[in-house]
Scaffold this motif. Structure first.
Motif, PDB file in Angstrom:
ATOM      1  N   LEU A   1       0.843  -1.203   0.000  1.00 25.41           N
ATOM      2  CA  LEU A   1       0.000   0.000   0.000  1.00 25.41           C
ATOM      3  C   LEU A   1       0.878   1.253   0.000  1.00 25.41           C
ATOM      4  N   ARG A   2       1.969   1.232   0.796  1.00 25.91           N
ATOM      5  CA  ARG A   2       2.846   2.411   0.811  1.00 25.91           C
ATOM      6  C   ARG A   2       3.457   2.647  -0.573  1.00 25.91           C
ATOM      7  N   LYS A   3       3.795   1.543  -1.260  1.00 28.10           N
ATOM      8  CA  LYS A   3       4.375   1.661  -2.607  1.00 28.10           C
ATOM      9  C   LYS A   3       3.343   2.256  -3.580  1.00 28.10           C
ATOM     10  N   LYS A   4       2.100   1.789  -3.432  1.00 29.35           N
ATOM     11  CA  LYS A   4       1.014   2.292  -4.279  1.00 29.35           C
ATOM     12  C   LYS A   4       0.812   3.788  -4.052  1.00 29.35           C
ATOM     13  N   ILE A   5       0.848   4.186  -2.775  1.00 24.22           N
ATOM     14  CA  ILE A   5       0.703   5.612  -2.442  1.00 24.22           C
ATOM     15  C   ILE A   5       1.881   6.393  -3.045  1.00 24.22           C
ATOM     16  N   ARG A   6       3.093   5.852  -2.863  1.00 27.38           N
ATOM     17  CA  ARG A   6       4.326   6.531  -3.310  1.00 27.38           C
ATOM     18  C   ARG A   6       4.343   6.754  -4.817  1.00 27.38           C
ATOM     19  N   THR A   7       3.781   5.805  -5.557  1.00 29.34           N
ATOM     20  CA  THR A   7       3.847   5.864  -7.020  1.00 29.34           C
ATOM     21  C   THR A   7       2.576   6.470  -7.635  1.00 29.34           C
ATOM     22  N   GLY A   8       1.754   7.087  -6.754  1.00 26.57           N
ATOM     23  CA  GLY A   8       0.603   7.825  -7.284  1.00 26.57           C
ATOM     24  C   GLY A   8      -0.645   6.993  -7.519  1.00 26.57           C
ATOM     25  N   GLY A   9      -0.652   5.768  -7.036  1.00 25.71           N
ATOM     26  CA  GLY A   9      -1.800   4.887  -7.278  1.00 25.71           C
ATOM     27  C   GLY A   9      -2.861   4.932  -6.188  1.00 25.71           C
ATOM     28  N   TRP A  10      -2.670   5.742  -5.157  1.00 23.17           N
ATOM     29  CA  TRP A  10      -3.654   5.832  -4.066  1.00 23.17           C
ATOM     30  C   TRP A  10      -3.550   7.206  -3.429  1.00 23.17           C
ATOM     31  N   ASP A  11      -4.606   8.058  -3.570  1.00 24.15           N
ATOM     32  CA  ASP A  11      -4.569   9.356  -2.884  1.00 24.15           C
ATOM     33  C   ASP A  11      -5.787   9.560  -1.991  1.00 24.15           C
ATOM     34  N   ARG A  12      -6.478   8.423  -1.689  1.00 25.17           N
ATOM     35  CA  ARG A  12      -7.676   8.518  -0.835  1.00 25.17           C
ATOM     36  C   ARG A  12      -7.317   8.318   0.644  1.00 25.17           C
ATOM     37  N   GLN A  13      -8.350   8.392   1.514  1.00 29.66           N
ATOM     38  CA  GLN A  13      -8.141   8.159   2.944  1.00 29.66           C
ATOM     39  C   GLN A  13      -7.614   6.748   3.198  1.00 29.66           C
ATOM     40  N   THR A  14      -6.867   6.606   4.305  1.00 27.44           N
ATOM     41  CA  THR A  14      -6.308   5.291   4.649  1.00 27.44           C
ATOM     42  C   THR A  14      -7.183   4.540   5.659  1.00 27.44           C
ATOM     43  N   THR A  15      -8.224   5.192   6.156  1.00 30.77           N
ATOM     44  CA  THR A  15      -9.125   4.567   7.135  1.00 30.77           C
ATOM     45  C   THR A  15      -9.563   3.178   6.662  1.00 30.77           C
ATOM     46  N   GLY A  16      -9.394   2.188   7.525  1.00 27.98           N
ATOM     47  CA  GLY A  16      -9.851   0.844   7.181  1.00 27.98           C
ATOM     48  C   GLY A  16      -8.898   0.059   6.302  1.00 27.98           C
ATOM     49  N   GLN A  17      -7.822   0.676   5.825  1.00 26.15           N
ATOM     50  CA  GLN A  17      -6.844  -0.038   4.988  1.00 26.15           C
ATOM     51  C   GLN A  17      -5.856  -0.828   5.858  1.00 26.15           C
ATOM     52  N   VAL A  18      -5.438  -1.985   5.359  1.00 21.12           N
ATOM     53  CA  VAL A  18      -4.474  -2.868   6.051  1.00 21.12           C
ATOM     54  C   VAL A  18      -4.797  -2.994   7.544  1.00 21.12           C
ATOM     55  N   PRO A  19      -5.972  -3.559   7.864  1.00 19.57           N
ATOM     56  CA  PRO A  19      -6.382  -3.629   9.270  1.00 19.57           C
ATOM     57  C   PRO A  19      -5.325  -4.321  10.123  1.00 19.57           C
ATOM     58  N   GLY A  20      -5.149  -3.837  11.326  1.00 20.56           N
ATOM     59  CA  GLY A  20      -4.208  -4.470  12.265  1.00 20.56           C
ATOM     60  C   GLY A  20      -2.893  -3.726  12.366  1.00 20.56           C
ATOM     61  N   TYR A  21      -2.603  -2.847  11.403  1.00 24.05           N
ATOM     62  CA  TYR A  21      -1.349  -2.089  11.449  1.00 24.05           C
ATOM     63  C   TYR A  21      -1.603  -0.649  11.896  1.00 24.05           C
TER      64      TYR A  21
END
Lengths: 258, 258
Positions: free
Chosen positions: A7-27
């Protein structure tokens, strides 16, 4: 941990600019405050003196964008979906990376977030109204002063979750296990006792329904340090955009002290 | 609290220069480290990054000898029975007040002390061998590195208390309630696993008897930050003399998170 890095890689490369709420539960997800080094001592002291509202997860070395303890493969300049730039206390921009703004004297503060204790609350069957109603959590400025440190001062900001009294008791037990992510509530019941005049009119976030027989339960909120910094109008500050958090490699349960 | 203020007054006026161990039971005693402001950011960051060994109870404003949160009527220049002065990492003097040494840029760090969790251990019937044998607690330098911060780095120093396995389990539960005074143990059992070669030959304090069937239980120790500071040889540092602690107005139970 693969999922976190992906997910961090996706964010870094412009593939995710939405809220992170609920993403990768447990971290663990954290708030981010970046300040030039000259403000760092006062801000570190402010956080140390106000651990309920400003629980520090990590503070980076000056100039380093790498949170080497909580996410050694991450880069704080690119790995959050959205950042806000403040100059002299005024928001000037919202951007998806801060490469162009980075300075060698920047110190990054990762501050614990109540997302971490909401999962065990939900798992114990305690409803979280703002999630049920698809809103943002209700936040209020109180009349409880933070302990000041150097140039930083201000009132405590709290988040509120309504629940039945027996759920409030269980919520005290559950959140007490997590002192590094706000810990136990700071108040239960009458909002007026902490200077809140209208519970249906929060200062930040959205109002939520409080059912008959429920009490409002208040926790220290990570908006507090941001508000204290903005009030002191530093030349430059960078933060995450609300809900667009930094995701660490640390499992939420690792923050429990017992 | 009268008893606390009375003892501090007696110390201040020269009527008490002995150890504070066992005095005014129930009130938190702390370690003291005083450094010039130029070292304060690195040391504050070192403590924040190593909370098990360097749990901060309070950090004063630069130049102020008053710990306004934990003892607003106290004066850190006079209210400890004995101080040690270190210049460039070498101990030069032991004195009963530091009025003559005080500087406007001094920052005082009050660091939690394991005295605070020993009382609930004793109240749960867990024997504390060094107290039984009238010695000092056994302390060892480990091979566990602290997280460094600026000029400060070094290995974790631990204190050791031998006990039966079932007492060790109870001790984990009890001390986990007190994260601001070292919290849960860092190790149980084989000393070699944390780099201790001879359990009968501690690096600081005294050896104590380990009975058949007992395991050594290790906690982070407040000697760690002092050792890290000494190793970096700052121009000037002032600490309490061992056992001659600062007594706060804060009840020990107030440090429990649950």
């Amino acid at each position: 941990m693969k999922a976190v890095e992906n997910l961090r890689k996706k964010i870094r490369t412009g593939g995710w600019d939405r809220q992170t709420t609920g993403q990768v539960p447990g971290y663990t997800q954290t708030n981010l405050v970046i300040l030039p080094k000259k403000y760092a001592y006062d801000f570190l002291l402010f956080c140390m003196r106000n651990p309920k509202t400003c629980p520090l997860i990590e503070v980076t070395d000056a100039g380093s964008p790498v949170p080497k303890k909580s996410a050694p493969t991450a880069d704080l300049r690119t790995d959050l979906p959205k950042y806000r730039i403040y100059k002299n206390g005024e928001r000037t921009e919202e951007v998806t990376d801060i490469i162009a703004y980075w300075q060698d004297d920047f110190v990054s503060f990762l501050i614990g977030c109540s997302f971490t204790f909401e999962k065990p609350l939900l798992e114990s069957g305690i409803p979280i109204r703002y999630i049920e109603e698809g809103r943002n959590v209700s936040m209020y400025t109180t009349n409880i002063p933070c302990e000041s440190a150097g140039i930083f001062q201000g009132p405590m900001v709290v988040s509120m979750r309504p629940m039945k009294p027996e759920e409030a008791i269980r919520a005290v037990q559950i959140t007490s296990r997590f002192p590094s992510v706000h810990g136990a509530p700071v108040h239960i019941g009458d909002p007026a006792q902490i200077g809140i005049t209208d519970i249906n009119n929060p200062d930040f976030g959205d109002a939520v329904t409080i059912h008959e027989g429920e009490v409002p339960v208040f926790w220290g909120c990570g908006v507090t340090p941001q508000a204290a910094v903005m009030a002191s109008k530093p030349e430059l500050m960078i933060t995450h955009a609300p809900g667009h958090m930094f995701i660490t490699d640390v499992r939420e349960e690792e923050h429990a002290v017992i």
